[in-house]
Scaffold this active site. Structure first.
Site, PDB file in Angstrom:
ATOM      1  N   LEU A   1     -41.343  51.399  13.177  1.00  0.00           N
ATOM      2  CA  LEU A   1     -39.915  51.113  13.242  1.00  0.00           C
ATOM      3  C   LEU A   1     -39.199  51.728  12.050  1.00  0.00           C
ATOM      4  O   LEU A   1     -38.072  52.223  12.175  1.00  0.00           O
ATOM      5  CB  LEU A   1     -39.679  49.597  13.280  1.00  0.00           C
ATOM      6  CG  LEU A   1     -38.209  49.166  13.327  1.00  0.00           C
ATOM      7  CD1 LEU A   1     -37.524  49.696  14.581  1.00  0.00           C
ATOM      8  CD2 LEU A   1     -38.080  47.648  13.251  1.00  0.00           C
ATOM      9  N   TYR A   2     -39.842  51.697  10.896  1.00  0.00           N
ATOM     10  CA  TYR A   2     -39.258  52.331   9.712  1.00  0.00           C
ATOM     11  C   TYR A   2     -38.952  53.796   9.996  1.00  0.00           C
ATOM     12  O   TYR A   2     -37.854  54.292   9.722  1.00  0.00           O
ATOM     13  CB  TYR A   2     -40.223  52.215   8.533  1.00  0.00           C
ATOM     14  CG  TYR A   2     -39.839  53.067   7.343  1.00  0.00           C
ATOM     15  CD1 TYR A   2     -38.737  52.735   6.559  1.00  0.00           C
ATOM     16  CD2 TYR A   2     -40.574  54.202   6.999  1.00  0.00           C
ATOM     17  CE1 TYR A   2     -38.369  53.522   5.469  1.00  0.00           C
ATOM     18  CE2 TYR A   2     -40.222  54.983   5.904  1.00  0.00           C
ATOM     19  CZ  TYR A   2     -39.125  54.642   5.147  1.00  0.00           C
ATOM     20  OH  TYR A   2     -38.768  55.414   4.064  1.00  0.00           O
TER      21      TYR A   2
END
Length: 438
Positions: A247-248
Site C-alpha cells: 500500500l505504501y
C-alpha cells in the site's frame, strides 16, 4: 568546536550548461495522459478505502498523522511567530532560495534543511512530530535545526489554514516535500495513515501551492517502492510501475500521477525523487540497519530474510550525504512554475529521477559489516521473505540523475555504516566523545 563542524559536506549549487528546450528533451518521457485515468481511479479508490477504515478519531486516541486545527492553531500566529518564520526563511546570500521543507525533523528532512541553510538559503521547516517512531529522536533533530538557524513550525500538511498562513507570510521559491507516512510493513496495521499523509496531505500541499502567487517549484520524495514487482534490473525511470507490492508503494505511485495532473492543469513545476534505501546518522529506527544495530548490541536475535529460492535479499543502500546532493541538485535545476493564482500560463517542468547508489548489497553482507563495526557476533534467524509488501531486491539506474542533476554517489556501504555506528554509539550509549555529532 562548533556543533556544525561534523555536519556532512554541503554541495554547492549545481550549474548546468545550456541545453535544448525542455519540451524537446522530455517529450513523451514519462506519464502519458492515457495513464492519468488509471491513477486517478487508484487515488479515488484509496481515498474511499481511507474513509471507510478511518472513522473520526476520539480525543483519547488520534491517528499518528493527525494534527487537528484546534491543536495546531494554538501553535502558530502572532507577530513573534511571524518574525521567527520570516527570519528562518530569509536567504543569507544574494540569489539564495527560499524553501519550505515539509517533514523537516525527519531523517532526510533534517539533513537537507541544514545543508540548504549552511550554503545560505532560507529554510522554513514544517513537521507534525507524529509517533510512528520515537518522537524524542525527532525532537533531537529539531534541536540541531534550531542551532543551525532553521525554525520548525509544528503542524500538519493536512492543515490547509496553516499552509495558507505560511504562504501568506513567506514567498517561497521552492518546496521540498519530504513529509510522508513511511514504512512498508506498517501499512498492514494502519493503512489509513498512508492515504491521509501520502495522498490527502500531498493534494492539500499542491492545492495551496497552485493558488500561491508566485507558485513555488516543488521537489518531492517518491520512492523506489513504486517499481514493485518489476523484475527488470536495474530499475529505470522508463520501466513500468503499475504493479505495486505494498500500500505504501501504491500511495507513492498515486502521488506521481497526482503530481502530473497538477503540473498539466495548473502549471506547477514538479520533480519527483525515487529514493533507494537511505541510511546514515540520525536515521529512522524502523530501518533494518538501525534496528539490527540495536538488537546486536543487546544480544537479541535478528531476523534475516531470504528469497523463495534461498537467495539473499538485496538493497541499493544509499548514504544520506549522497541523497542530500541529489535533493539540492533537483532544487537548483528546477525551472519556475508557469501558473499564477491557480491558472496555468504555459507548459511547466515535470521530472522523475532515481536517487540510489546503483550497487545493491545483500542484507547478509550488511549484517557482516555491522558485526565487524560493533565487534559483536549477531544471533541470526533465517526466514523466508514474508508477503507483507517487501520485495527481494532494489537496484537503481541513475543515468538520468547523473546527466541532469550532476548526481554522483560516492559513499560505499561500509564507509557509511561506520559513520552511522559512530553516531549511534554517541547518541544512544554515550560512548562517543561527541554525543549527537554527525
Amino acid at each position: 568546536m562548533s556543533h556544525l563542524d561534523d555536519l556532512p559536506p554541503t554541495p554547492g549549487k549545481y550549474k548546468t550548461d545550456k541545453v535544448p528546450p525542455y519540451w524537446i528533451l522530455h517529450h513523451h518521457r514519462y506519464l502519458r495522459l492515457s495513464k492519468l485515468t488509471l491513477w486517478a481511479s487508484l487515488f479515488l479508490a484509496l481515498f474511499l478505502f481511507y474513509l471507510i477504515l478511518s472513522p473520526p478519531p476520539s480525543p483519547s486516541r488520534r491517528n499518528l498523522n493527525d494534527s487537528s486545527s484546534s491543536v495546531s492553531a494554538a501553535k502558530y500566529g502572532g507577530s513573534h511567530w511571524e518574525k521567527q518564520v520570516r527570519k528562518s526563511a530569509r536567504p543569507r546570500t544574494h540569489g539564495g532560495l527560499t524553501v519550505l521543507v515539509t517533514g523537516a525533523s525527519g531523517f532526510v528532512g533534517t539533513h537537507v534543511s541544514i545543508a540548504l541553510r549552511r550554503r545560505g538559503d532560507g529554510v522554513l521547516g514544517l513537521d507534525n512530530f507524529n509517533r510512528y517512531y520515537d518522537p524524542k529522536l525527532k525532537r533531537a533533530r529539531q534541536g540541531l535545526l534550531e542551532r543551525s538557524g532553521v525554525f520548525v513550525v509544528e503542524g500538519d500538511i493536512n492543515d490547509a489554514v496553516l499552509l495558507k498562513k505560511l504562504f501568506d507570510v513567506v514567498l517561497f521559491t521552492h518546496v521540498m516535500h519530504l513529509a510522508a507516512q513511511a514504512g512498508v510493513r506498517y501499512a498492514m496495521q494502519n493503512p489509513g495513515s498512508y492515504v491521509n499523509s501520502n495522498i490527502a496531505g500531498f493534494v492539500n500541499l499542491l492545492e495551496v501551492s497552485k493558488s500561491a502567487n508566485p507558485q513555488p517549484a516543488i521537489v518531492w520524495a517518491s520512492s523506489s517502492s513504486v517499481y514493485g514487482l518489476n523484475s527488470k534490473v536495474p530499475f529505470s525511470e522508463k520501466d513500468r510501475t503499475d504493479q505495486p507490492a505494498s500500500l505504501y508503494a501504491a500511495t507513492k505511485k498515486a502521488g506521481e500521477g497526482i503530481a502530473h495532473t497538477y503540473n498539466h492543469i495548473y502549471g506547477l513545476s514538479l520533480t519527483g525523487l525515487r529514493f533507494f534505501t537511505v541510511y546514515g546518522p540520525w536515521g529512522r529506527p524502523d530501518m533494518a540497519y538501525f534496528f539490527f544495530t540495536k538488537d546486536i548490541l543487546k544480544g537479541k536475535t535478528i531476523t534475516v530474510f531470504e528469497s523463495p529460492d534461498k537467495g539473499s535479499v538485496a538493497r541499493d543502500f544509499t548514504y544520506i550525504d549522497d541523497i542530500v546532493k541529489g535533493c539540492l541538485g533537483a532544487l537548483d535545476t528546477a525551472e519556475k512554475s508557469t501558473g499564477s493564482g491557480g491558472k496555468k500560463k504555459g507548459p511547466a517542468m515535470f521530472r522523475i529521477y532515481n536517487l540510489g547508489n546503483t550497487s545493491p548489497v545483500p542484507v547478509t553482507k550488511l549484517v557482516t559489516i555491522l558485526e565487524k563495526l560493533l565487534k559483536t557476533k549477531a544471533k541470526k534467524k533465517i526466514m523466508p521473505l514474508p508477503r507483507n509488501g517487501d520485495v527481494e531486491f532494489t537496484h537503481a539506474n541513475i543515468t538520468l540523475a547523473q546527466a541532469e542533476l550532476g548526481y554522483k554517489p560516492t559513499v560505499d556501504l561500509e564507509t557509511g555504516l561506520k559513520k552511522f555506528v559512530k553516531w549511534y554509539m554517541g547518541f544512544y550509549t554515550g560512548s562517543s566523545k561527541k554525543k549527537s555529532s554527525w
